[in-house]
Design a protein around this motif. Structure first.
Motif, PDB file in Angstrom:
ATOM      1  N   LEU A  58     -27.495  -1.800  13.432  1.00 27.88           N
ATOM      2  CA  LEU A  58     -28.810  -2.050  12.377  1.00 27.88           C
ATOM      3  C   LEU A  58     -29.367  -2.455  12.285  1.00 27.88           C
ATOM      4  CD1 LEU A  58     -25.551   0.142   9.792  1.00 27.88           C
ATOM      5  CD2 LEU A  58     -27.449   0.975  11.762  1.00 27.88           C
ATOM      6  N   ARG A  59     -29.067  -4.021  12.556  1.00 29.18           N
ATOM      7  CA  ARG A  59     -29.977  -4.837  12.016  1.00 29.18           C
ATOM      8  C   ARG A  59     -30.724  -4.516  13.658  1.00 29.18           C
ATOM      9  NH1 ARG A  59     -29.928 -10.029  10.589  1.00 29.18           N
ATOM     10  NH2 ARG A  59     -31.580 -11.898  11.594  1.00 29.18           N
ATOM     11  N   THR A  60     -30.971  -4.539  14.684  1.00 31.46           N
ATOM     12  CA  THR A  60     -31.978  -4.079  15.620  1.00 31.46           C
ATOM     13  C   THR A  60     -32.485  -3.332  15.717  1.00 31.46           C
ATOM     14  OG1 THR A  60     -30.456  -4.810  17.394  1.00 31.46           O
ATOM     15  CG2 THR A  60     -31.963  -3.330  18.089  1.00 31.46           C
ATOM     16  N   LEU A  61     -32.061  -2.226  14.820  1.00 26.27           N
ATOM     17  CA  LEU A  61     -33.266  -0.888  14.268  1.00 26.27           C
ATOM     18  C   LEU A  61     -34.035  -1.635  13.389  1.00 26.27           C
ATOM     19  CD1 LEU A  61     -33.780   1.926  14.833  1.00 26.27           C
ATOM     20  CD2 LEU A  61     -31.464   2.551  13.609  1.00 26.27           C
ATOM     21  N   PHE A  91     -36.825  -3.814  14.492  1.00 26.29           N
ATOM     22  CA  PHE A  91     -37.277  -3.262  15.506  1.00 26.29           C
ATOM     23  C   PHE A  91     -38.388  -2.859  14.120  1.00 26.29           C
ATOM     24  CE2 PHE A  91     -39.378   0.993  17.399  1.00 26.29           C
ATOM     25  CZ  PHE A  91     -40.020   0.632  18.506  1.00 26.29           C
ATOM     26  N   LEU A  92     -37.982  -1.253  13.412  1.00 26.94           N
ATOM     27  CA  LEU A  92     -39.070  -0.718  12.331  1.00 26.94           C
ATOM     28  C   LEU A  92     -39.618  -1.622  11.666  1.00 26.94           C
ATOM     29  CD1 LEU A  92     -36.169   1.880  11.694  1.00 26.94           C
ATOM     30  CD2 LEU A  92     -38.143   2.011  13.319  1.00 26.94           C
ATOM     31  N   ASP A  93     -39.046  -2.566  11.172  1.00 26.01           N
ATOM     32  CA  ASP A  93     -40.289  -3.979  10.309  1.00 26.01           C
ATOM     33  C   ASP A  93     -41.019  -3.624  11.155  1.00 26.01           C
ATOM     34  OD1 ASP A  93     -40.401  -5.340   7.263  1.00 26.01           O
ATOM     35  OD2 ASP A  93     -39.983  -6.687   8.988  1.00 26.01           O
ATOM     36  N   ARG A  94     -40.850  -4.568  12.765  1.00 25.93           N
ATOM     37  CA  ARG A  94     -41.872  -4.658  12.839  1.00 25.93           C
ATOM     38  C   ARG A  94     -43.184  -4.163  13.471  1.00 25.93           C
ATOM     39  NH1 ARG A  94     -43.527  -9.702  15.758  1.00 25.93           N
ATOM     40  NH2 ARG A  94     -42.785 -10.604  14.438  1.00 25.93           N
ATOM     41  N   GLU A 107     -47.826   4.626  12.190  1.00 25.80           N
ATOM     42  CA  GLU A 107     -46.619   5.522  12.234  1.00 25.80           C
ATOM     43  C   GLU A 107     -46.113   5.830  13.694  1.00 25.80           C
ATOM     44  OE1 GLU A 107     -49.276   9.448  13.159  1.00 25.80           O
ATOM     45  OE2 GLU A 107     -49.338   9.585  10.112  1.00 25.80           O
ATOM     46  N   LEU A 108     -44.578   6.140  13.528  1.00 31.09           N
ATOM     47  CA  LEU A 108     -43.823   6.152  15.028  1.00 31.09           C
ATOM     48  C   LEU A 108     -44.651   7.199  15.793  1.00 31.09           C
ATOM     49  CD1 LEU A 108     -40.794   6.335  13.751  1.00 31.09           C
ATOM     50  CD2 LEU A 108     -41.234   4.390  14.991  1.00 31.09           C
ATOM     51  N   PRO A 109     -44.026   6.696  17.224  1.00 33.46           N
ATOM     52  CA  PRO A 109     -44.107   7.831  18.054  1.00 33.46           C
ATOM     53  C   PRO A 109     -44.295   9.105  18.208  1.00 33.46           C
ATOM     54  CG  PRO A 109     -43.812   5.674  19.261  1.00 33.46           C
ATOM     55  CD  PRO A 109     -43.561   5.616  18.014  1.00 33.46           C
ATOM     56  N   ALA A 112     -26.518   9.236   7.710  1.00 36.37           N
ATOM     57  CA  ALA A 112     -26.397   8.298   6.787  1.00 36.37           C
ATOM     58  C   ALA A 112     -27.716   7.264   6.360  1.00 36.37           C
ATOM     59  CB  ALA A 112     -25.734   8.423   5.754  1.00 36.37           C
ATOM     60  N   VAL A 113     -27.392   6.190   7.528  1.00 42.01           N
ATOM     61  CA  VAL A 113     -28.146   5.103   7.433  1.00 42.01           C
ATOM     62  C   VAL A 113     -29.633   5.695   7.647  1.00 42.01           C
ATOM     63  CG1 VAL A 113     -28.896   2.868   9.001  1.00 42.01           C
ATOM     64  CG2 VAL A 113     -26.602   3.278   8.560  1.00 42.01           C
ATOM     65  N   CYS A 114     -29.518   6.730   8.297  1.00 41.96           N
ATOM     66  CA  CYS A 114     -31.256   7.161   8.797  1.00 41.96           C
ATOM     67  C   CYS A 114     -31.808   7.479   7.762  1.00 41.96           C
ATOM     68  CB  CYS A 114     -30.604   7.853  10.477  1.00 41.96           C
ATOM     69  SG  CYS A 114     -30.751   7.796  11.483  1.00 41.96           S
ATOM     70  N   GLY A 115     -31.057   8.038   6.875  1.00 35.33           N
ATOM     71  CA  GLY A 115     -31.678   8.765   5.665  1.00 35.33           C
ATOM     72  C   GLY A 115     -32.231   7.344   4.734  1.00 35.33           C
ATOM     73  N   ARG A 116     -31.293   6.302   5.024  1.00 33.34           N
ATOM     74  CA  ARG A 116     -32.008   5.175   4.584  1.00 33.34           C
ATOM     75  C   ARG A 116     -33.056   4.362   4.807  1.00 33.34           C
ATOM     76  NH1 ARG A 116     -27.558   1.942   1.521  1.00 33.34           N
ATOM     77  NH2 ARG A 116     -26.007   3.982   0.441  1.00 33.34           N
ATOM     78  N   LEU A 117     -33.545   4.560   6.674  1.00 34.13           N
ATOM     79  CA  LEU A 117     -34.137   4.068   7.091  1.00 34.13           C
ATOM     80  C   LEU A 117     -35.517   5.090   6.306  1.00 34.13           C
ATOM     81  CD1 LEU A 117     -32.833   2.972   9.941  1.00 34.13           C
ATOM     82  CD2 LEU A 117     -33.862   1.273   8.170  1.00 34.13           C
ATOM     83  N   ASP A 118     -35.242   6.654   6.318  1.00 33.65           N
ATOM     84  CA  ASP A 118     -36.513   6.927   6.407  1.00 33.65           C
ATOM     85  C   ASP A 118     -36.778   6.502   4.560  1.00 33.65           C
ATOM     86  OD1 ASP A 118     -35.830   8.678   8.314  1.00 33.65           O
ATOM     87  OD2 ASP A 118     -34.853  10.032   7.320  1.00 33.65           O
ATOM     88  N   ALA A 119     -35.837   6.465   4.009  1.00 29.72           N
ATOM     89  CA  ALA A 119     -37.060   6.425   1.815  1.00 29.72           C
ATOM     90  C   ALA A 119     -37.240   5.080   2.323  1.00 29.72           C
ATOM     91  CB  ALA A 119     -35.280   6.294   0.923  1.00 29.72           C
TER      92      ALA A 119
END
Length: 391
Positions: free
Chosen positions: A143-146, A149-152, A159-161, A182-189
């Motif tokens: 989860l940290r890697t993801l 990556f998204l933060d950078r 936008e994402l590709p 559920a994690v994806c939901g948090r990252l979506d928000a």
């Protein structure tokens, strides 16, 4: 007529829950193009010129190595593909291809991957990350890697590709899928995105649970609409089944069983299938390259014949046989599919009694051939992409 007219409302009420379940759980095939392969590249080897580099290496292999195990007329089509779009789906790998590293090293690799991908001189139609698993010893790092990556990525891009996807490996239980959804939901928000992911089937418990159920079917449900694909992991699955290294293969009976269960579980859900890889690489002497190409081409064809239209490639020299085998498959069947579909639509008697489901399959075959570059518009006998998609 003796049937009470009120029976219709009664049945509608009685079957309402079933109707809702079928329409949501089984919406049908997903529209749009499916890549013919996924190329896995370890995160520390990914750079912004990788797509061109792989294309150049693949063309060099095609020009200097032994002839492909396919007709010469495919050579120009494959060469053009390698120049225009050598990689259809790219996965930056932070799992087995990358290994276990110190946290600061993997953080730096995740940031570098985001920077390189955003600056890439060539894009791929599909792209994403393979993170580490949701197992206890890797989930925090995963989860940290993801997140890194998204933060950078969003520090420098809006936008994402398009068609960005996460690959979730070594999934053994639907609860892991639900947790990651559920994690994806948090990252979506947090980032204002809509993440989707693929599930890698690499463990026997992903196929058959302790309660005797097909676990993979429950995983699709647990993904809550975020699952786009099921990917078979050839070597992890084979090893977990106790198969000796010399016999681990995409065509081992254990592999066929797992993939048959995956296929049934995914049917009608819009979740796509991908076969695994062969680790026999086309490198070394001419004889070894020729043997590896023949094996790869045969395995690609075998997967296609069994309804797995996507697979993994691990080396640039596998790209020529990936595209040659795929093009040959669709070109070999195009004329018959086109003629049968025309006859079905014209209600002509050809001695083959095709039904609507078969007509849809014929149209789907031609559509896949067109979208992957195996077929040209003028070879479809008047069928356009829109008409085939409509059928």
């Amino acid at each position: 007529m003796r049937l009470d007219p009120g029976i219709h409302a009664e049945l509608d009420a009685r079957l309402a829950a079933v109707d809702t379940h079928l329409s949501t759980r089984y919406p049908g095939d997903r529209h749009g193009r499916q890549p013919v392969h996924t190329v896995y590249v370890p995160a520390d080897r990914f750079h912004q010129n990788l797509v061109s580099e792989w294309g150049g290496l693949a063309r060099a292999a095609l020009e200097t190595a032994p002839a492909l195990p396919y007709p010469e007329h495919l050579h120009a089509r494959v060469t053009a593909k390698l120049a225009a779009e050598p990689i259809e789906d790219l996965r930056i790998d932070f799992e087995d291809g990358y290994g276990i590293r110190a946290d600061d090293e993997e953080d730096a690799a995740a940031e570098a991957a985001a920077t390189a991908l955003s600056a890439a001189e060539r894009s791929t139609p599909f792209v994403g990350l393979r993170i580490k698993s949701m197992e206890a010893h890797t989930r925090r790092r995963s989860l940290r890697t993801l997140d890194v990556f998204l933060d950078r990525w969003f520090a420098g891009a809006a936008e994402l590709p398009v068609n960005f996807v996460i690959t979730l490996p070594k999934v053994s239980d639907p609860a892991q899928v639900a947790a990651f959804a559920a994690v994806c939901g948090r990252l979506d928000a947090a980032y204002g995105i809509a993440l989707r992911f693929e599930i890698q089937i690499e463990t026997p418990t992903a196929i058959l649970g302790a309660d005797g159920t097909a676990t993979v079917a429950r995983m699709i449900t647990a993904a809550d609409g975020r699952c786009t694909g099921l990917h078979y992991g050839t070597y992890d699955y084979s090893a977990a089944c106790g198969i000796g290294a010399a016999y681990q293969s995409m065509e081992h009976p254990a592999a066929d069983h797992a993939k048959a269960v995956m296929q049934v579980a995914a049917a009608g859900t819009g979740v796509r299938l991908s076969d695994g890889s062969t680790n026999v690489l086309p490198v070394g002497t001419d004889d070894r390259i020729a043997e590896a190409w023949a094996l790869h081409a045969r395995l690609v064809r075998r997967s296609l014949e069994r309804g797995f239209y996507q697979g993994w490639d691990l080396h640039p020299a596998q790209l020529p046989t990936r595209f040659a085998a795929t093009y040959a498959f669709f070109r070999d069947g195009a004329a018959a599919a086109r003629d049968r579909l025309t006859a079905y639509l014209d209600r002509r008697d050809t001695g083959i009694l095709d039904e609507p489901a078969t007509a849809r399959a014929l149209a789907g075959f031609l559509l896949r051939g067109l979208r992957c570059g195996a077929l040209d518009d003028d070879e479809l006998g008047g069928f356009t992409e829109d008409r085939l998609a409509g059928l």
